[in-house]
Design a protein around this motif. Structure first.
Motif, PDB file in Angstrom:
ATOM      1  N   PHE A  68      -7.748  -2.031 -15.591  1.00 38.94           N
ATOM      2  CA  PHE A  68      -6.638  -2.277 -14.661  1.00 38.94           C
ATOM      3  C   PHE A  68      -6.973  -1.578 -13.348  1.00 38.94           C
ATOM      4  N   GLU A  69      -7.152  -2.352 -12.304  1.00 41.45           N
ATOM      5  CA  GLU A  69      -7.591  -1.795 -11.027  1.00 41.45           C
ATOM      6  C   GLU A  69      -6.465  -1.693 -10.006  1.00 41.45           C
ATOM      7  N   GLY A  70      -5.285  -2.170 -10.342  1.00 41.68           N
ATOM      8  CA  GLY A  70      -4.186  -2.153  -9.394  1.00 41.68           C
ATOM      9  C   GLY A  70      -3.553  -0.773  -9.270  1.00 41.68           C
ATOM     10  N   THR A  71      -2.526  -0.687  -8.436  1.00 42.43           N
ATOM     11  CA  THR A  71      -1.775   0.556  -8.265  1.00 42.43           C
ATOM     12  C   THR A  71      -0.662   0.608  -9.312  1.00 42.43           C
ATOM     13  N   LEU A  72      -0.629   1.672 -10.071  1.00 47.28           N
ATOM     14  CA  LEU A  72       0.384   1.822 -11.114  1.00 47.28           C
ATOM     15  C   LEU A  72       1.635   2.453 -10.515  1.00 47.28           C
TER      16      LEU A  72
END
Length: 394
Positions: free
Chosen positions: A367-371
């Protein structure tokens, strides 16, 4: 409800097999290596042992340490870390009004006595009479004072000076969920301003391993991921405490939020009905998720017992959200499991990142998105289902 206040997490204390404190845990979580497990000391069972800790750092008086059982030392230590994290250590004025909600077990058994009874009972012509005699002479389930559950709260009060209201919940995984839920609910409703919530568990004890073995749910070596193919409960020693606080109270004392606790749901499915666990967890996930999927992940505190974990996996798989297993990293710590998972969720949200997937855990993907949001799920090994939502504070 629109009149509910926000609830900030302003302090976190965490100890487990991965180490002590948030940064140690983040470093360990960022490396997708096999977690710290012990497959030999209690063979054939697998557990996650507590990392080496200098208890003097948070419990300076050796006399205090001596009168505590290991699980109490773990919990008192983690509570001290949480107070340090929140900037509350030594602040007598605030600590005097800090409420405390603790999840605790029943203490440790006399293993020598239990072992002798289990050996001798098979030889008795009247096992019931034999057991009754042992109850009067040898067995003492809660009569030994060091085993009373509310002594964890008492020790935290004595060592750290937390002297607001105090509540102790028992009930395995459900107690941890409810401890957090009550602390959150009181602050959200305006009946409390600040609370210390959490629990602790010592997995390195043969009596609990025996109980799991008798239920046929103890994980046998070799270690294996719990979501991909749940074969049993890999217990783990851990302690986690969170400082929950209203934004108004936190800002008045200059405290900054780590994350926001936006909801806690605790239920009990009718486990005799097929599909009941899955349906209930699915409903709670949908409630927590709402209409937002972007930046949201699930942190599963699944116990590893085959039936309940399979149901939890089915529910989280349908969510369409990225998943991480807390239990794979630190083991299953019963009463402390929800607080531990929430601590890791708040840590990940504060970093804006989801830690690396674990090799062999088929539900975990990169998962490369912003959490920005983390939904924590946890289904108890024989009862209790819980879900919580942690969000970033903008």
């Amino acid at each position: 409800m629109s009149d509910r206040r926000d609830v900030w997490i302003t302090g976190i204390g965490l100890v487990s097999s991965l180490g002590e404190g948030l940064e140690a845990h983040w470093t360990a979580l960022s490396t997708p290596a096999k977690p710290a497990v012990d497959e030999t000391t209690y063979a054939p069972y697998v557990l996650h042992p507590l990392a080496k800790i200098d208890f003097d750092q948070q419990i300076p008086k050796r006399g205090d340490q001596r009168q505590m059982e290991p699980w109490q030392r773990i919990g008192t230590y983690a509570a001290g870390l949480a107070l340090d994290s929140a900037g509350l250590k030594g602040n007598k004025e605030v600590l005097a009004t800090t409420d405390m909600v603790v999840a605790a077990g029943g203490g440790e058994r006399d293993q020598t006595v239990d072992g002798a009874i289990l050996t001798d009972i098979e030889k008795q012509p009247n096992p019931e009479v034999f057991l009754s005699e042992q109850l009067q002479s040898n067995l003492r389930p809660t009569l030994f004072l060091a085993q009373l559950s509310n002594l964890l709260a008492g020790n935290i009060s004595i060592v750290h000076g937390v002297t607001g209201s105090s509540r102790t919940f028992m009930g395995e995984e459900s107690s941890g969920t409810d401890a957090v839920r009550i602390g959150w609910s009181r602050i959200a409703a305006g009946t409390s301003e600040i609370a210390l919530v959490g629990g602790a568990y010592n997995a390195e004890r043969r009596d609990m391993l025996l109980l799991f073995a008798l239920k046929s749910v103890a994980l046998h070596s070799p270690w294996a991921p719990v979501l991909a193919d749940p074969k049993g409960v890999p217990t783990g020693s851990a302690g986690a405490f969170l400082v929950l606080e209203s934004p108004e109270h936190a800002m008045a004392r200059g405290a900054k939020p780590i994350a926001k606790l936006s909801g806690v749901w605790s239920e009990r499915a009718k486990r005799g009905e097929p599909g009941a666990i899955e349906a209930l967890v699915d409903e709670m996930i949908r409630t927590a998720k709402g209409d937002v999927s972007e930046g949201t992940a699930i942190l599963s505190a699944a116990c590893g017992a085959p039936e309940p974990t399979s149901a939890e996996v089915a529910a989280i798989s349908r969510s369409g959200l990225p998943v991480r297993s807390v239990t794979d990293r630190v083991g299953h710590s019963l009463e402390a499991q929800m607080p531990v998972a929430l601590a890791l969720a708040a840590l990940a949200v504060s970093k804006g990142k989801l830690f690396a997937p674990l090799e062999g855990e088929t539900l975990e993907e990169a998962f490369e998105g912003t959490l920005t949001r983390a939904i924590v799920t946890g289904v108890g090994h024989w009862r209790g289902e819980g879900v919580a939502l942690v969000e970033r504070v903008d």
